[in-house]
Design a protein around this motif. Sequence first.
Motif, mmCIF file in Angstrom:
data_model
loop_
_atom_site.group_PDB
_atom_site.id
_atom_site.type_symbol
_atom_site.label_atom_id
_atom_site.label_comp_id
_atom_site.label_asym_id
_atom_site.label_seq_id
_atom_site.Cartn_x
_atom_site.Cartn_y
_atom_site.Cartn_z
ATOM 1 N N ASP A 9 28.305 52.453 44.276
ATOM 2 C CA ASP A 9 27.887 53.378 43.370
ATOM 3 C C ASP A 9 28.459 54.834 43.526
ATOM 4 O O ASP A 9 28.781 55.719 42.511
ATOM 5 C CB ASP A 9 26.282 53.764 43.336
ATOM 6 N N MET A 10 28.802 55.149 44.568
ATOM 7 C CA MET A 10 29.526 56.379 44.836
ATOM 8 C C MET A 10 31.164 56.381 44.600
ATOM 9 O O MET A 10 31.638 57.261 44.406
ATOM 10 C CB MET A 10 29.475 56.328 46.460
ATOM 11 N N LEU A 11 31.600 55.199 44.181
ATOM 12 C CA LEU A 11 33.013 55.082 43.650
ATOM 13 C C LEU A 11 33.068 55.630 41.993
ATOM 14 O O LEU A 11 34.176 55.818 41.642
ATOM 15 C CB LEU A 11 33.483 53.815 43.865
ATOM 16 N N ILE A 12 31.926 55.470 41.336
ATOM 17 C CA ILE A 12 32.029 55.826 39.942
ATOM 18 C C ILE A 12 31.755 57.411 39.845
ATOM 19 O O ILE A 12 31.026 57.819 40.665
ATOM 20 C CB ILE A 12 30.840 55.314 39.211
ATOM 21 N N PRO A 13 32.473 57.907 38.936
ATOM 22 C CA PRO A 13 32.431 59.567 39.190
ATOM 23 C C PRO A 13 31.131 59.974 38.774
ATOM 24 O O PRO A 13 30.487 59.216 37.930
ATOM 25 C CB PRO A 13 33.200 59.946 37.873
ATOM 26 N N ASP A 14 30.428 61.090 39.203
ATOM 27 C CA ASP A 14 29.048 61.405 39.191
ATOM 28 C C ASP A 14 29.394 62.389 38.031
ATOM 29 O O ASP A 14 29.323 63.510 37.903
ATOM 30 C CB ASP A 14 28.689 62.132 40.100
ATOM 31 N N LEU A 55 34.280 47.737 32.711
ATOM 32 C CA LEU A 55 34.435 47.875 33.999
ATOM 33 C C LEU A 55 32.939 47.306 34.657
ATOM 34 O O LEU A 55 32.023 47.697 34.296
ATOM 35 C CB LEU A 55 34.580 49.166 34.220
ATOM 36 N N ALA A 56 33.311 46.412 35.639
ATOM 37 C CA ALA A 56 32.192 45.594 36.359
ATOM 38 C C ALA A 56 32.438 45.722 37.790
ATOM 39 O O ALA A 56 33.382 45.426 38.435
ATOM 40 C CB ALA A 56 32.122 44.217 35.548
ATOM 41 N N TRP A 57 31.140 45.692 38.252
ATOM 42 C CA TRP A 57 31.197 45.470 39.792
ATOM 43 C C TRP A 57 31.138 44.047 40.249
ATOM 44 O O TRP A 57 29.833 43.489 39.663
ATOM 45 C CB TRP A 57 30.016 46.195 40.456
ATOM 46 N N HIS A 58 32.056 43.294 40.527
ATOM 47 C CA HIS A 58 31.918 41.717 40.897
ATOM 48 C C HIS A 58 32.693 41.428 42.083
ATOM 49 O O HIS A 58 33.741 41.890 42.582
ATOM 50 C CB HIS A 58 32.932 41.113 39.786
ATOM 51 N N ASN A 59 31.784 40.553 43.002
ATOM 52 C CA ASN A 59 32.556 40.191 44.166
ATOM 53 C C ASN A 59 33.079 41.144 45.237
ATOM 54 O O ASN A 59 34.279 41.294 45.627
ATOM 55 C CB ASN A 59 33.679 39.039 43.984
ATOM 56 N N GLU A 61 33.986 44.327 44.371
ATOM 57 C CA GLU A 61 34.926 45.215 44.065
ATOM 58 C C GLU A 61 34.748 45.506 42.526
ATOM 59 O O GLU A 61 34.182 44.762 41.910
ATOM 60 C CB GLU A 61 36.259 44.546 44.335
ATOM 61 N N TRP A 62 35.372 46.522 41.938
ATOM 62 C CA TRP A 62 35.508 46.982 40.594
ATOM 63 C C TRP A 62 36.564 45.994 40.167
ATOM 64 O O TRP A 62 37.654 45.815 40.612
ATOM 65 C CB TRP A 62 35.786 48.445 40.392
ATOM 66 N N THR A 63 36.286 45.457 39.013
ATOM 67 C CA THR A 63 37.343 44.869 37.986
ATOM 68 C C THR A 63 37.159 45.213 36.591
ATOM 69 O O THR A 63 36.044 45.706 36.176
ATOM 70 C CB THR A 63 36.883 43.370 38.080
ATOM 71 N N PHE A 64 38.336 45.016 35.941
ATOM 72 C CA PHE A 64 38.250 45.508 34.517
ATOM 73 C C PHE A 64 38.590 44.240 33.871
ATOM 74 O O PHE A 64 39.587 43.531 34.261
ATOM 75 C CB PHE A 64 39.432 46.508 34.351
ATOM 76 N N ARG A 65 37.742 43.584 32.899
ATOM 77 C CA ARG A 65 37.869 42.299 32.336
ATOM 78 C C ARG A 65 37.368 42.559 30.651
ATOM 79 O O ARG A 65 36.441 43.284 30.283
ATOM 80 C CB ARG A 65 37.284 41.476 33.098
ATOM 81 N N GLN A 66 37.522 41.211 30.243
ATOM 82 C CA GLN A 66 37.001 41.070 28.866
ATOM 83 C C GLN A 66 35.639 40.286 29.078
ATOM 84 O O GLN A 66 35.667 39.315 29.927
ATOM 85 C CB GLN A 66 37.564 40.305 27.952
ATOM 86 N N VAL A 94 27.625 45.318 34.867
ATOM 87 C CA VAL A 94 28.644 46.094 33.948
ATOM 88 C C VAL A 94 28.263 47.571 33.935
ATOM 89 O O VAL A 94 27.253 48.079 33.452
ATOM 90 C CB VAL A 94 28.776 45.545 32.338
ATOM 91 N N ARG A 95 29.161 48.295 34.369
ATOM 92 C CA ARG A 95 28.919 49.650 34.556
ATOM 93 C C ARG A 95 29.623 50.477 33.538
ATOM 94 O O ARG A 95 29.530 51.643 33.491
ATOM 95 C CB ARG A 95 29.525 50.151 35.926
#
Length: 114
Positions: A9-14, A55-59, A61-66, A94-95
Amino acid sequence: MQTSTPDHDMLIPDCAGGESFALMVMGQSMTPEFQEGEIIIIEPEGLAKDGSYVLAWHNEEWTFRQLLQAGDGWVLHALNPAFPDEPLVSLADVRGVIIQKALPGRRRASKHYI
């Protein structure tokens, strides 16, 4: 009582009020629609639906997918067929939803997704 916040959660801009933020595309998993080096704009409070780019937190790590619906569940789909679909445990992972892309220095290459 204070609760701890997971490290991811700290990796997403506040951003106050869930303001949009930008990230640069890295890698080839989303080609041909998204090229490495393009800038994507993420709306943290955007509506994630079937077909949205997310943008999702998956396995761990952050990932960008459809995001695609698959039966009763969801998968994270890479547009490049060299990368497999990954089942998504929960839509809570999904974030944000990608709402725009742009190529630095090429204003006409900008594209909106909402």
